[in-house]
Design an enzyme around this catalytic site. Sequence first.
Site, short mmCIF file in Angstrom:
data_model
loop_
_atom_site.label_atom_id
_atom_site.label_comp_id
_atom_site.label_asym_id
_atom_site.label_seq_id
_atom_site.Cartn_x
_atom_site.Cartn_y
_atom_site.Cartn_z
N TRP A 34 -8.10 -0.61 6.43
CA TRP A 34 -6.71 -0.84 6.05
C TRP A 34 -5.81 -0.42 7.21
CZ3 TRP A 34 -4.41 -3.02 1.80
CH2 TRP A 34 -5.30 -3.39 0.77
N LYS A 62 -1.48 7.05 -10.71
CA LYS A 62 -0.45 7.77 -9.94
C LYS A 62 0.91 7.21 -10.35
CE LYS A 62 -3.44 8.93 -6.09
NZ LYS A 62 -3.72 8.92 -4.64
N ASP A 83 0.14 4.67 -3.38
CA ASP A 83 -0.49 5.97 -3.17
C ASP A 83 0.54 7.01 -2.72
OD1 ASP A 83 -2.21 8.00 -2.66
OD2 ASP A 83 -3.42 6.96 -1.17
N GLU A 114 -12.47 4.96 -3.36
CA GLU A 114 -12.62 5.55 -2.02
C GLU A 114 -13.99 6.18 -1.83
OE1 GLU A 114 -9.15 8.13 -1.60
OE2 GLU A 114 -8.02 6.45 -0.77
N GLU A 121 0.07 10.95 -12.78
CA GLU A 121 -0.22 11.90 -11.70
C GLU A 121 0.85 11.79 -10.62
OE1 GLU A 121 -4.40 12.01 -10.41
OE2 GLU A 121 -3.69 12.09 -8.33
N GLU A 169 1.99 15.14 1.11
CA GLU A 169 1.07 14.41 1.98
C GLU A 169 1.79 13.35 2.79
OE1 GLU A 169 -2.17 12.52 -0.11
OE2 GLU A 169 -2.70 11.29 1.61
N ARG A 189 -9.15 8.93 -13.64
CA ARG A 189 -8.10 8.42 -12.74
C ARG A 189 -8.14 6.90 -12.62
NH1 ARG A 189 -8.06 10.42 -7.36
NH2 ARG A 189 -5.88 11.03 -7.29
N HIS A 197 3.61 3.16 3.77
CA HIS A 197 2.29 3.31 4.39
C HIS A 197 2.25 2.97 5.88
CE1 HIS A 197 -1.85 4.35 3.77
NE2 HIS A 197 -1.69 4.38 2.46
#
Length: 720
Positions: free
Chosen positions: A560, A380, A385, A311, A407, A413, A344, A541
Amino acid sequence: MNTKILFLLMAAYFSACCYLHAENGYELWLRYKPTDNTRLLHEYQKKNKYILFPANSPQLQAAKEELERGLQGMLQLCLNETEKVKDGTLIAGTLQTIAPYCQQALLTDSINQLTDEGYIIASRKMEKQEVIIIAGKTDKGTLYGIFHYLRLMQTQQNLDNLFIKENPKISYRVLNHWDNLNGSIERGYAGYSLWNWERLPMHKNDDRYKDYARANASVGINGVVLNNVNAEAKSLCREWLVKASGLADAFRPYGIRVYLTAKFSAPKEIGGLKTASPKDPQVREWWKKKVQEIYSIIPDFGGFLVKANSEGQPGPQDYGCSHADGANMLAEALEPFGGIVFWRAFVYQNERHVDRVITGYNEFKPLDGQFNRNVFVQPKNGPIDFQPREPFHPLFGSMPNTPLSMEVQITQENLGHTHHLVYLGTLFEEVLQSDTYANGQGSTVSKILQGYEKSHHISAIAGVPNIGSDINWTGQLFGQANWYAFGRLAWNPDEKSQDIANEWIRMTFSNEKEVIAPILKIMLMSRETYVNYTMPLGLNHIMNYGTHNGPEPWHDDPVWTAFDYHKVTRDSIGINRTKTGSGAVLQYHKPVCEQFNSLTNCPQEYLLWFHRLPWNYSMPSGRTLWNELVFHYYKGVDEVREMQQLWTQVEGKIDKERYRHVASLLKYQEEEAIWWRDACLLFFQEYSGQPIPQELEQPRHSLDYYKRIPFPYEWNGYYD
Ligand code: GCW
């Protein structure tokens, strides 16, 4: 003084007391309210009459102070210290501080066998006197033992014939704060960052830091990354390191180390070098010097957490190097000091034709075994995500030669921010107990994570917290349960989320059955409920692009878009990730791969994640796919209403303040659940062309209306 004035003064005093004692959630699960069961109260008082607890270190002092707080609160007892064993003595410490008593109690061997953070709580008869011994191998172990002991009383357990031997199953249990240096928090919904950088390091003796550390220690969290993975290089400048040392000092008595994120371009940005390439000797030297400097300021610094080539963050790939090259450069600098790198694995391509689900595995699997021994690779929990539901990340079970840390996200979120009551213990448990079959049946994600302790002597679980400056720390009171559950599961990933919820309710609200039962029911149903009214059957998503709260399945943007995730057309919905599609199933071991690949065996929760299906596809329930989708969205809203009903059962049985807080948010949640249901179904209906059955409550507004209304909280962080 005339009586009227006296009366007014008394009234003012009384209301001030009430105000002080109003339950605002600040005390979290460490409320230590008076034990309301008289039989137990007497028993507890008898067993804690005397204390033998020589506390000669900051950690032991912290433990003793906590004990005092707990005994005073729950039993109205002051610490009655003794140097001689008497009937009803609580003895606490380590082999250094209470050796003769441990010997006499025949506990020395057991204590020696503990890990550095383990402890024993044992009832013993000594010189005909009843005693309880709480002993750790280290001061920190004793601290954890004290918290456990207090928890026994908070949850009203019997203290007879105790023999508890606990070692954490995971050694690094770390919160990854996404706190920015300007005080904002990326994806934080409970106010601002707790770190007051302006006042640090001078003002480090702030009760807020101490209470934060107490809460963490009470569930065994032993590390905190202070700043955001979308990092600023300046956090590594001397001035900021000195500030961070204030927090390290505040947390140290509670066994917590601080970590920082490292921006890969730091040698350029703050070091004045021309490159940040791992191939450049000057760059490597710069990191070594920087790490030395850090340890001179924070002697027990934990290490770095890095988001690289993800990102928009810089990373080793900018210089033709691999993730391993980048991680190892930092690892070499940290190794002499015992520091760790968390690297990560959250990476995905910008090319939309590449299935996002497979990229993390594809980038990292080939690097297995190439990382230094003090590096964790950190995926993750799932391959996209932090969605409300994802299958486990296929890297778990696929990197036997590289310790993986998992993670999870505690901040909600993608799970309704702070207005939705969603207990995440069940989500964490679902992924931890997923069987990877990497080494045959029973190779759960939990076992894989624990297994690194044997093979590499390190193991880790990380969580992105939901903590901020709000008076109750987490915004929604039930967010506290997610912080709590994270800590308990990081300590023992095989713990049951139901047991953890039960414990939390008892400590947070009450030990009364009539209170526990409805709240437990709410908590255990809440995550599935959220999935139902937002993204059932493997959808994901489709939330608002910027805020990640609220429905936006129609989002269509050049980067996206929601369409990349649901791929809805007039014929079908879902993504073919089977062997005939993107092949994501092939990243899982057999038989998981076959199970996900098969339309009939694929768990319904992941159906549209792995399969693309026509609207009239016949589901096991006998409904068509369209009707099944309708069923789930409506079920979700009904369940929120059920949660509201259940909550009314505790009215008058818990304090007004917290009752109203939750009731009000549940109402808000109902409104948003309806919004999700109506907006998603109206949108998908444009494609399916099928009706929402007449007997159901019809959508309140048109699709056009839902497309036009603003999202409640336009988050203005990273993406703007
Ligand atoms: O999904 C994204 C979040 C970002 C976050 C990123 C990550 C810290 O929306 O806010 O950035 O995940 O995990 O790196």
